[in-house]
Design an enzyme around this catalytic site. Structure first.
Site, PDB file in Angstrom:
ATOM      1  N   ASN A  85     -26.115 -11.504 123.903  1.00 42.87           N
ATOM      2  CA  ASN A  85     -27.170 -10.564 124.226  1.00 42.87           C
ATOM      3  C   ASN A  85     -26.553  -9.411 125.006  1.00 42.87           C
ATOM      4  OD1 ASN A  85     -29.707  -9.871 125.233  1.00 42.87           O
ATOM      5  ND2 ASN A  85     -30.484 -12.035 125.200  1.00 42.87           N
ATOM      6  N   HIS A 115      -4.493 -10.220 137.457  1.00 46.01           N
ATOM      7  CA  HIS A 115      -3.336  -9.632 138.254  1.00 46.01           C
ATOM      8  C   HIS A 115      -2.684 -10.469 139.245  1.00 46.01           C
ATOM      9  CE1 HIS A 115      -5.112  -5.699 136.739  1.00 46.01           C
ATOM     10  NE2 HIS A 115      -6.348  -6.202 136.906  1.00 46.01           N
ATOM     11  N   GLY A 142     -26.833 -16.747 130.998  1.00 46.16           N
ATOM     12  CA  GLY A 142     -26.634 -15.464 131.335  1.00 46.16           C
ATOM     13  C   GLY A 142     -25.823 -15.307 132.622  1.00 46.16           C
ATOM     14  N   ALA A 160     -26.282 -20.752 133.705  1.00 43.09           N
ATOM     15  CA  ALA A 160     -26.558 -19.390 134.006  1.00 43.09           C
ATOM     16  C   ALA A 160     -25.554 -19.149 135.163  1.00 43.09           C
ATOM     17  CB  ALA A 160     -27.796 -18.954 134.089  1.00 43.09           C
ATOM     18  N   ARG A 183     -22.914 -33.044 133.701  1.00 43.87           N
ATOM     19  CA  ARG A 183     -23.138 -34.259 132.989  1.00 43.87           C
ATOM     20  C   ARG A 183     -22.830 -34.099 131.330  1.00 43.87           C
ATOM     21  NH1 ARG A 183     -27.783 -34.425 129.799  1.00 43.87           N
ATOM     22  NH2 ARG A 183     -29.264 -32.886 130.226  1.00 43.87           N
TER      23      ARG A 183
END
Length: 208
Positions: A85, A115, A142, A160, A183
């Site tokens: 997406n 870094h 997301g 998410a 789980r």
């Protein structure tokens, strides 16, 4: 002539970006992605043709929803049936390898670049990169961020907003910051969703 700094980058060793030869630098890939992001979304064939120049490997049925960003745009391998997406960041300073049937939600960051923690080393422009691997049939929700050197197993779900700092095994749900295994995905999960899919097919009168 060998590009030792570029080879060090891909080997996960400390390197300095400005010493990489021009032929191996970031601009060509970023220019292709700029074209993708500026192409009208209804020009799907053009977008797909340009994405084929970015996403390496033997694959079919892939689509990354613009806009998205890359670092080099040539160190990303994907498998079949890949969908990502909008607003993804593929920071492919090292290899990002994605398996078959992977789905990625919006605003996901796959970050191979790192870094040094020590400030004196960091300000000397030394940096490193470590590969990311995502197994088959995996779903990243997301706003997930995956950090350098992480492997995510097949058939797993990353919830998410998770920040994945360590490897995730096959067949689990992982959530949180830092991501932890919540789980295992079990037989009850599979039965529930397959029954739901079968009900959909009955209601819609489809075989698939």
């Amino acid at each position: 002539m060998a590009d030792e700094e570029y080879e060090r980058m891909l080997a996960g060793k400390l390197y300095i970006t400005d010493r990489i030869q021009d032929a191996n630098r970031e601009i060509p890939g970023q220019l292709i992605v700029q074209q993708i992001n500026q192409t009208p979304i209804d020009q799907t064939e053009r977008i797909l043709a340009l994405e084929e120049q970015i996403f390496q490997g033997e694959h079919k049925n892939i689509f990354v929803q613009p806009p998205f960003a890359v670092d080099y745009g040539k160190h990303i391998r994907v498998g079949d049936n890949f969908y990502c997406n909008v607003n993804a960041v593929f920071l492919d300073t090292n290899w990002i390898t994605i398996g078959n049937n992977v789905k990625i939600g919006p605003r996901v960051n796959l970050l191979t670049a790192g870094h040094p923690i020590d400030a004196q080393t960091r300000i000397s422009l030394l940096e490193f990169a470590a590969p990311i691997t995502i197994g088959d049939n995996t779903w990243l929700g997301g706003n997930v961020t995956v950090l350098p050197g992480v492997t995510i197993g097949s058939n797993s779900v990353i919830g998410a907003g998770a920040v994945v700092t360590k490897d995730i095994p096959d067949g689990v749900v992982a959530v949180g910051n830092p991501a932890r295994v919540l789980r295992k995905i079990n037989a009850a999960d599979r039965k529930y969703w397959r029954d739901e899919a079968a009900a959909y097919r009955r209601e819609r009168g489809t075989a698939e």
